[in-house]
Design an enzyme around this catalytic site. Structure first.
Site, PDB file in Angstrom:
ATOM      1  N   CYS A   1       0.834  -1.205   0.000  1.00 14.39           N
ATOM      2  CA  CYS A   1       0.000   0.000   0.000  1.00 14.39           C
ATOM      3  C   CYS A   1       0.870   1.258   0.000  1.00 14.39           C
ATOM      4  O   CYS A   1       1.558   1.523  -0.964  1.00 14.39           O
ATOM      5  CB  CYS A   1      -0.984  -0.019   1.166  1.00 14.39           C
ATOM      6  SG  CYS A   1      -2.309   1.174   0.948  1.00 14.39           S
TER       7      CYS A   1
ATOM      8  N   HIS B   1      -3.945  -5.473   0.917  1.00 12.84           N
ATOM      9  CA  HIS B   1      -3.413  -5.693   2.267  1.00 12.84           C
ATOM     10  C   HIS B   1      -3.560  -7.124   2.755  1.00 12.84           C
ATOM     11  O   HIS B   1      -4.504  -7.415   3.488  1.00 12.84           O
ATOM     12  CB  HIS B   1      -4.158  -4.785   3.255  1.00 12.84           C
ATOM     13  CG  HIS B   1      -3.796  -3.354   3.160  1.00 12.84           C
ATOM     14  ND1 HIS B   1      -2.623  -2.858   3.682  1.00 12.84           N
ATOM     15  CD2 HIS B   1      -4.444  -2.303   2.626  1.00 12.84           C
ATOM     16  CE1 HIS B   1      -2.575  -1.547   3.462  1.00 12.84           C
ATOM     17  NE2 HIS B   1      -3.657  -1.181   2.815  1.00 12.84           N
TER      18      HIS B   1
ATOM     19  N   GLU C   1      -1.849  -8.381   5.093  1.00 12.36           N
ATOM     20  CA  GLU C   1      -1.587  -8.368   6.533  1.00 12.36           C
ATOM     21  C   GLU C   1      -2.827  -7.944   7.328  1.00 12.36           C
ATOM     22  O   GLU C   1      -2.845  -8.055   8.537  1.00 12.36           O
ATOM     23  CB  GLU C   1      -0.399  -7.439   6.842  1.00 12.36           C
ATOM     24  CG  GLU C   1      -0.695  -5.949   6.961  1.00 12.36           C
ATOM     25  CD  GLU C   1      -0.993  -5.243   5.632  1.00 12.36           C
ATOM     26  OE1 GLU C   1      -1.140  -5.950   4.607  1.00 12.36           O
ATOM     27  OE2 GLU C   1      -1.100  -4.005   5.633  1.00 12.36           O
TER      28      GLU C   1
END
Lengths: 971, 268
Positions: free
Chosen positions: B95, B222, B224
């Site tokens: 990102c 994302h 994570e």
């Protein structure tokens, strides 16, 4: 000589395209150029290096000290900030340049950002200016328009330096209070007189307060300084002291806050005994409850109504980053983990202007868009997820919108072996401020929001937020300095600036001493009283022990955070403030905090009878259902949810949009501790339309709804807390106070019955607008008495949570709870153009039995929706849209079908259940009111029949979805 | 040996904690380090095997997302980073980290020309921040980070995620097997630029890239933020369906494979 660097796109520019679409068909082309005005001397070589660093060669090119070459245009519109307004891009650019060239910008040197929008189109200068105003807010931005001819003649736009020049020698002045009552009144209302006879702006101190101040200084044998008087005005403001909630009201001598809100919490905590989960309530910047053995969660909800009316973007962004500081200011510093919002606006399709003096107010749509954008930038930049929120519409929010912002935080139960929620400034600790610098922005914010908005409202009450400055110190404090034990106490600089934060902390140890000339300023020329009360954003105050000071300052320096020691905490019993060695303030803390005279407020409450609708129930309700799901208060606002990051921090569990149909959820759940399934559920509820009938029941319904929403996802009454935010109007009128008193009484009655304590609250008592409408008539618009109840519940294991969308075709649909003829103040009656009289009432005993049964039966539920605004009919449609499955419903009742579908009776759910679990589920509901009303359909048809088989609603999911989304589909 | 991960922070980077968490879960030893601690020598880049630039809003996206942070690195840490890349170590940008790495010119890094900016992340085509769930298809054979991955489901959350490069650069990226992830429909078919399957208008639906070595990797979505089954937007539906079939649901999502790949690179 200042230098102007212009950066333009060399590839198609999305921003320009969006602007072009917004400007309409008469504009054939739009180009956007970013401008950096560097007010510092550099060589041509260095300027090229700077321009390279400020642009991206893949997308952009630049021009230094000449106009960037653009395609054909008719008008050039430049928008830049007015002097003194926070310019984040300018600040970042300055840092880039300092880093790049290893230079330092001196005090009066700076970089300023602006933008030129070139438009091609046959429009007049006035229309070009209008385009400028549609992109910028004249309260904070300067708009410059040049025609093509003028631009050619001048060789481009002009270099503009919005530097603040206060040609003024700062000084402390004495204010003579030995004046008539009439003059005292005027002083309190309009503020201290300047040399030229003009006034500084409202102190918002009533005559009895002014007299108390005069008498105190008579005893001291001197007049107050302007610093003292301004400080008293801040500290004694309605905004800070909550005088209406604190004052005796009729027979309630201890005031409604202590009597109803605080007493409810005390009684609940006492009754819970060992099961009490409250940690810190009311006293601190946020309220805190136990999450588990190791962690505390905090919550705080605030409003930023008046600033958002004037500058929606600035008001909303400073609102959200402001309430984040209430989290960082909890105990020794909690980490913000969830943001939430709640917006009350007028219909954005209403284009009729309102005027304050001669100034047009911003339109409801402009306010909506600005506020939504403000929380977007504030929340997203700060890295805090925003899964929870709502929008609510009523025309009476046209004069003042309500902008609720809330933040949940997380803090270990212990820091350095001691309870993390306790803090105390120690005698000898340094008074340290971190974060942003002080300017004239936000002066009189606290006193301003305690006043009705009229033509005297200062525009300096608004400001732009700077989330990155805050992020830097917030991380440095919560992730590092806190756990190193580098300070003893911390609090937010909110309303009243350091005058309030330092004086509040001084109470912890018994005194303080401050040198105002040490406070870092954005620009010279501020008077000492301005420095003391300025509400410049992104600052916090800490008490740092002398032996930790070097380590604290060193850490902050390495994190890019400005830190300044401005004084010392003492035990003098006084708040002493000096400016250039001269006494600016020397007041007893006891007078500052407790010297305000007690008031006794009188109330009346007259119930009004409203008309009831006189129409018969339509035989076919299909169109009515379609209308009901596309109303402002029931339709999708996913355009807001999608632009707020709701997944950051990795705790996402139940988000803002549910199911394949992405229906706006009323309750969200996060997992705050990575690696743990412990959950925090959050919801919000309000029913301002019920206030037209009865504020007691309005409050009861908000409480029941906020609790019910938490139960619906899998929360429990045993671990659930509430927050109250009262946004009232005309609180100087006995009738309004009567409505308030009744609402507060309900807050006590229902919270204690449910055993759900209040942990924090806030009020905003004058949400009224005085001005003119589009026909020139004098109008006063008061918001409906609004009580937002926020709920927060701890969930033992999120893996057991249930969401609102049905999951499997063939599942059985049940309604739980009883439906009554309670459509007074309902969305349906509003749709019909009536208010009615039968407002929903909450039967707590029945509700508790049902909620406990739902808690026990949760494992049997495939979905669970808490029925809210719009009643059963709207809930069924929401569930169908979310699931992308149909529903076949049979209404087994002889009550008129529209009332059955849209009654807003409280304490009800719709659930779906696997047919294999039918017997088990019905056994679990034994003795409680529930009814099997239909089935989830595979074929996506949505039908409602009467018992005899007559079809009264015939639709399908795709149609419902279209109606659900059409209202905001252009947003 | 557990590889050591340096997760870069400071100046508005926001996602360091969840990034640290997933690397630790994957078996690494991750540490968040403020950029100033590297610059002033409190920490040494050479002590780590994996360098990650996580998500966030460094410098508030002022002067273009990732630009100011990349400038700070170029001005202070550039030599260290080049040395890091040369020593068979891994770099990722997620990102905002992707925007930073793109501005540093570490990707595409054609012919070892690290430092040359050739791709950019423009404003989303919707001109608005988008937080949505997307489906990704792994496209690269050589990318170390996407080994063994077919499709993944995870969120995006960005305002400037619209991959842009000139056509010849895009061709070269595809020819060189440097496209790590593309946005696809739920059935795996191409998004073809269709919103919101492709949430930002990215050229050729590109969601992630790597350098020619496959070791420097960037992606806008994302992983994570959705390592756990209960992070998913549709977990409740999946769980109910599994329940009806008498099946158990997993605890971990396939998104963890991205981080496991990085860790196992050092245990081979």
């Amino acid at each position: 000589m200042p230098h102007r660097i212009e950066v333009g796109s060399t590839v198609p520019d999305t921003r320009a395209q969006v602007r072009k679409n917004k400007f309409g068909e008469r504009i054939a082309d739009v180009q956007v150029i970013d401008v950096y005005t560097v007010d510092k001397e550099f060589s041509g070589d260095d300027l090229n290096k700077i321009a390279e660093a400020l642009s991206n060669p893949v997308l952009q090119a630049y021009a230094v000290d000449k106009a960037f070459e653009v395609a054909d245009f008719d008008w050039a519109i430049e928008t830049g900030f007015l002097p003194g307004v926070t310019d984040n891009i300018g600040t970042t650019s300055r840092e880039i340049i300092q880093d790049l060239l290893g230079v330092k910008f001196e005090d009066r040197e700076a970089v300023y950002s602006s933008q030129v929008t070139y438009v091609k189109g046959d429009i007049s200068r006035e229309e070009a200016s209008d385009l400028g105003e549609s992109m910028a807010n004249p309260l904070i931005q300067k708009i410059t328009v040049k025609s093509r001819e003028e631009w050619d003649r001048d060789g481009g736009m002009d270099v503009q330096i919005p530097i603040v020049n206060l040609k003024h020698e700062p000084s402390i002045t004495e204010v003579d209070l030995n004046i008539s009552d009439e003059e005292l009144t005027k002083l309190g209302k309009e503020g201290i007189a300047n040399e030229d006879g003009s006034r500084r702006g409202p102190l918002a101190l009533s005559l009895d307060y002014m007299r108390a101040i005069r008498d105190h200084f008579k005893e001291l044998g001197r007049n107050p300084t302007d610093v003292e008087l301004e400080a008293l005005a801040q500290t004694w403001s309605e905004h800070c002291k909550h005088t209406i909630f604190a004052s005796c009201m009729d027979d309630i001598k201890d005031g409604i806050y202590k009597h109803y809100i605080k007493r409810a919490t005390n009684d609940i905590r006492a009754a819970k005994g060992d099961r009490d989960f409250c940690v810190s309530v009311f006293k601190d910047n946020s309220g805190g409850i136990v999450l588990d053995e190791d962690w505390i969660v905090t919550h705080k909800a605030e409003t930023h109504n008046s600033p958002s009316a004037l500058d929606p973007f600035g008001g909303a962004i400073t609102g959200i980053v402001g309430v984040n500081r209430d989290t960082v200011g909890f105990g020794l510093g909690a980490k913000p983990i969830v943001n939430m919002y709640g917006y009350c606006f007028a219909d954005p399709r209403d284009e009729k202007p309102l005027y304050k003096g001669d100034l047009p107010m911003l339109s409801p749509r402009r306010i909506l868009e600005g506020v939504v954008e403000g929380v977007n930038v504030g929340g997203n930049c700060s890295g805090i997820p925003t899964p929870q929120g709502f929008m609510y519409f009523d025309d009476r929010y046209k004069g003042k919108p309500l902008v609720f912002v809330g933040t949940v935080g997380l803090i270990p139960s212990e820091v350095g072996g001691k309870p993390s929620w306790k803090k105390k400034a120690q005698v000898g600790d340094k008074v340290v401020v971190v974060g942003g610098r002080v300017g004239q922005d936000g002066i009189h914010g606290a006193t301003f929001s305690s006043e009705v908005m009229d033509s005297g409202s200062p525009s300096a009450a608004v400001q732009i937020g700077d989330p990155i400055t805050q992020k830097k110190f917030s991380d440095a404090i919560v992730k590092e300095a806190r756990d190193l034990g580098l300070y003893n106490s911390i609090t937010d600089n909110g309303a009243g600036g350091i005058s309030c934060s330092v004086a509040e902390m001084a109470e912890e140890c018994g005194g303080c001493y401050v040198d105002l000339d040490k406070v870092p300023l954005k620009y010279p020329g501020l008077d000492p009283w301005q420095i003391w009360i300025s509400e410049s954003q992104e600052r916090m105050t800490l008490s740092v022990p002398e032996e930790k000071l070097v380590q604290f300052e060193e850490l902050m320096r390495r994190r890019g955070v400005e830190t300044t020691v401005i004084g010392e905490f003492t035990d003098s019993g006084k708040c002493e403030v000096k400016y250039k060695g001269e006494m600016a303030m020397e007041l007893d803390l006891s007078f500052l905090h407790d010297g305000l005279p007690e008031k006794c407020l009188k109330t009346t409450y007259t119930k009004v009878a409203h008309d009831e609708p006189d129409n018969a129930c339509p035989a076919d309700l299909t169109d009515v259902m379609h209308d009901m799901i596309s109303r402002l208060n029931t339709c999708s606002f996913d355009f807001v949810s999608h632009q707020y990051d709701h997944v950051i921090l990795g705790g996402h569990c139940i988000g803002p949009l549910q199911g394949k149909g992405r229906v706006n959820n009323r309750t969200s759940v996060v997992m705050p501790v990575l690696g743990s399934y412990k959950g925090v559920a959050m919801s919000q509820a309000l029913n301002p339309k019920y206030s037209d009938i009865d504020t007691y029941h309005m409050a009861a319904c908000a409480i029941d709804t906020a609790i019910r929403n938490i139960i619906s996802v899998g929360g429990t009454l045993d671990h659930l807390a509430l927050l109250d935010n009262f946004c009232w109007c005309s609180s100087d009128e006995e009738e309004r106070l009567g409505q308030l008193k009744d609402a507060a009484r309900a807050c006590y009655d229902y919270a204690t019955a449910y055993g759900t304590p209040y942990i924090s609250g806030k009020d905003s008592m004058f949400n009224d607008f005085k001005g003119r409408d589009h026909e020139g008539n004098q109008v006063r618009i008061s918001v409906p008495p609004t009580l937002l109840i926020s709920s927060i519940g701890v969930i033992d294991d999120v893996r057991e949570c249930v969401t609102m969308e049905p999951k499997v075709a063939g599942d059985l649909i049940y309604i739980l709870g009883e439906t009554f003829d309670e459509l007074g103040g309902s969305e349906y009656f509003d749709y019909l153009g009536f208010v009615g009289n039968k407002v929903p009432e909450v039967n707590v005993d029945k509700a508790i039995s049902l909620y406990k049964a739902v808690e026990r039966a949760h494992g049997l539920l495939a979905s669970c929706e808490s029925i809210g605004i719009g009643g059963l009919g709207v809930s069924l449609m929401r569930m169908a849209i979310a699931s992308d499955l149909g529903m076949g419903i049979v209404l087994n009742s002889d009550v008129r079908a529209d009332f059955l579908l849209f009654s807003e009776s409280q304490s009800r759910f719709v659930v779906t259940v696997d047919p294999k679990k039918k017997a088990e589920f019905e056994a679990a509901m034994e003795g409680l009111p529930f009814g099997l009303i239909g089935k989830v359909r595979e074929d996506k048809k949505f039908t409602i029949e009467k018992p005899e088989g007559e079809v009264i609603v015939d639709s399908d999911v795709s149609k419902l979805n279209d109606f659900y989304r059409k209202t905001f589909d252009k947003y | 040996m557990k590889p050591k991960v340096i997760v870069m922070t400071g100046y508005g980077i926001n996602s360091e904690m969840e990034t640290e968490f997933v690397f630790n879960e994957a078996g690494a030893e991750a540490e968040s380090v403020h950029i100033n601690d590297l610059i002033d020598g409190h920490k040494k880049l050479s002590d780590y095997q994996i360098m990650v630039f996580p998500g966030g809003f460094s410098y508030g996206d002022d002067t273009g997302s990732g630009n100011a942070y990349a400038n700070k690195i170029k001005g202070n840490l550039w030599e260290d980073i080049l040395k890091f890349i040369e020593s068979d170590k891994l770099v990722a940008g997620i990102c905002n980290g992707c925007q930073i790495v793109a501005n540093l010119g570490l990707v595409p890094g054609f012919d070892g020309q690290y430092g040359k900016r050739e791709i950019a992340l423009r404003h989303n085509a919707s001109a608005r921040f988008q937080c949505r769930w997307v489906n990704l298809k792994a496209e690269s054979e050589k990318c170390v980070w996407t080994r063994g991955i077919d499709m993944l489901h995870m969120p995006v959350a960005h305002g400037e995620g619209n991959f842009y490069a000139k056509d010849d650069v895009l061709d070269k990226l595809e020819a060189g097997d440097q496209v790590a992830f593309k946005y696809v429909k739920a059935d795996g078919s191409p998004a073809d630029g269709e919103f919101p399957v492709n949430p930002n208008g990215a050229a050729r639906d590109i969601a992630g890239l790597c350098d020619p070595s496959g070791k420097v990797f960037v992606m806008m979505p994302h992983p994570e933020r959705a390592p756990n089954f209960y992070n998913l937007d549709n977990w409740a539906l999946l769980k109910e369906k599994a329940k009806r079939e008498g099946l158990a649901v997993p605890e971990e999502t396939p998104n963890m494979q991205v981080f496991r790949n990085a860790v196992s690179y050092f245990s081979q």
